[in-house]
Design a protein around this motif. Structure first.
Motif, short mmCIF file in Angstrom:
data_model
loop_
_atom_site.label_atom_id
_atom_site.label_comp_id
_atom_site.label_asym_id
_atom_site.label_seq_id
_atom_site.Cartn_x
_atom_site.Cartn_y
_atom_site.Cartn_z
N PHE A 1 0.85 -1.19 0.00
CA PHE A 1 0.00 0.00 0.00
C PHE A 1 0.88 1.24 0.00
CE2 PHE A 1 -3.50 -2.70 1.71
CZ PHE A 1 -4.45 -2.35 0.76
N LYS A 2 0.42 2.24 -0.72
CA LYS A 2 1.13 3.52 -0.73
C LYS A 2 1.00 4.20 0.63
CE LYS A 2 0.35 4.31 -5.66
NZ LYS A 2 -0.37 5.11 -6.66
N PRO A 3 1.84 5.20 0.91
CA PRO A 3 1.70 5.93 2.18
C PRO A 3 0.31 6.57 2.27
CG PRO A 3 3.77 6.48 1.10
CD PRO A 3 2.98 5.65 0.13
N GLN A 4 -0.15 6.73 3.49
CA GLN A 4 -1.50 7.27 3.74
C GLN A 4 -1.78 8.56 2.98
OE1 GLN A 4 -3.98 6.94 6.53
NE2 GLN A 4 -3.34 4.88 7.12
N ASP A 5 -0.79 9.44 2.89
CA ASP A 5 -1.03 10.72 2.23
C ASP A 5 -1.18 10.59 0.71
OD1 ASP A 5 1.66 10.14 1.84
OD2 ASP A 5 2.31 12.20 2.07
N GLN A 6 -0.91 9.41 0.16
CA GLN A 6 -1.06 9.18 -1.27
C GLN A 6 -2.31 8.37 -1.61
OE1 GLN A 6 2.48 7.57 -3.04
NE2 GLN A 6 3.81 8.96 -1.90
N ILE A 7 -3.07 7.99 -0.59
CA ILE A 7 -4.30 7.22 -0.80
C ILE A 7 -5.46 8.21 -0.91
CG2 ILE A 7 -5.86 5.47 0.15
CD1 ILE A 7 -3.21 4.19 -0.25
N GLU A 8 -6.19 8.12 -2.00
CA GLU A 8 -7.31 9.04 -2.20
C GLU A 8 -8.46 8.73 -1.25
OE1 GLU A 8 -8.61 9.85 -6.16
OE2 GLU A 8 -6.61 9.48 -6.98
N ALA A 9 -9.15 9.78 -0.87
CA ALA A 9 -10.33 9.63 -0.03
C ALA A 9 -11.58 9.67 -0.91
CB ALA A 9 -10.39 10.74 1.02
N GLY A 10 -12.53 8.83 -0.58
CA GLY A 10 -13.78 8.80 -1.31
C GLY A 10 -14.83 9.64 -0.60
N LYS A 11 -16.07 9.38 -0.94
CA LYS A 11 -17.17 10.08 -0.28
C LYS A 11 -17.13 9.82 1.21
CE LYS A 11 -20.14 10.01 -4.29
NZ LYS A 11 -21.40 9.58 -4.88
N GLY A 12 -17.37 10.82 1.98
CA GLY A 12 -17.34 10.68 3.43
C GLY A 12 -15.94 10.78 4.02
N GLY A 13 -14.93 10.99 3.15
CA GLY A 13 -13.57 11.17 3.63
C GLY A 13 -12.81 9.89 3.96
N PHE A 14 -13.37 8.74 3.65
CA PHE A 14 -12.70 7.48 3.95
C PHE A 14 -11.66 7.15 2.89
CE2 PHE A 14 -16.85 7.04 6.03
CZ PHE A 14 -16.41 6.79 7.33
N LYS A 15 -10.48 6.71 3.33
CA LYS A 15 -9.41 6.31 2.41
C LYS A 15 -9.86 5.11 1.59
CE LYS A 15 -6.17 9.16 3.91
NZ LYS A 15 -5.34 10.01 3.12
N GLN A 16 -9.54 5.13 0.31
CA GLN A 16 -9.95 4.09 -0.62
C GLN A 16 -8.83 3.06 -0.80
OE1 GLN A 16 -13.23 4.09 -2.04
NE2 GLN A 16 -13.28 5.49 -0.31
N TYR A 17 -8.83 2.05 0.05
CA TYR A 17 -7.81 1.00 -0.01
C TYR A 17 -8.21 -0.17 -0.91
CZ TYR A 17 -5.36 3.19 3.85
OH TYR A 17 -4.66 4.06 4.63
#
Length: 100
Positions: A10-26
């Motif tokens: 997995f990429k670092p947290q700051d490189q993971i896009e957030a979806g609706k509701g602000g949840f990270k899209q893993y």
């Protein structure tokens, strides 16, 4: 047997896009560093013994004095997203899907 888990890439947290509701899209391929994962897989496929030695893995065939031509190396790649990534699929010679 060597095992590669997609969760290790997995990429670092700051490189993971957030979806609706602000949840990270893993649960999408862009959340994974597939270049690094594929580099690891290519290195394992090219020379499994060298890769194991360089990563501190004790190769059991060496301790059993098995001749090089008798060695069989198995690479297991695990992850729920991996069937969608063509470059990986092209490197594998058997695919299994194990539903939970």
């Amino acid at each position: 047997m060597d095992l590669v888990h997609h969760k290790d890439f997995f990429k670092p947290q700051d490189q993971i896009e957030a979806g609706k509701g602000g949840f990270k899209q893993y649960d999408v391929i862009p959340a994974l560093d597939m270049d690094t994962m594929m580099s690891t897989i290519y290195a394992l496929l090219e020379n499994p013994v060298k890769f194991e030695k360089s990563h501190g893995v004790n190769n059991s065939s060496q301790s059993l004095n098995i001749r090089k031509e008798e060695e069989t190396h198995i690479l297991k790649v695990e992850g729920f997203l991996l069937y969608t990534y063509r470059p990986l699929i092209e490197q594998l010679n058997q695919l299994y899907f194990h539903p939970i």
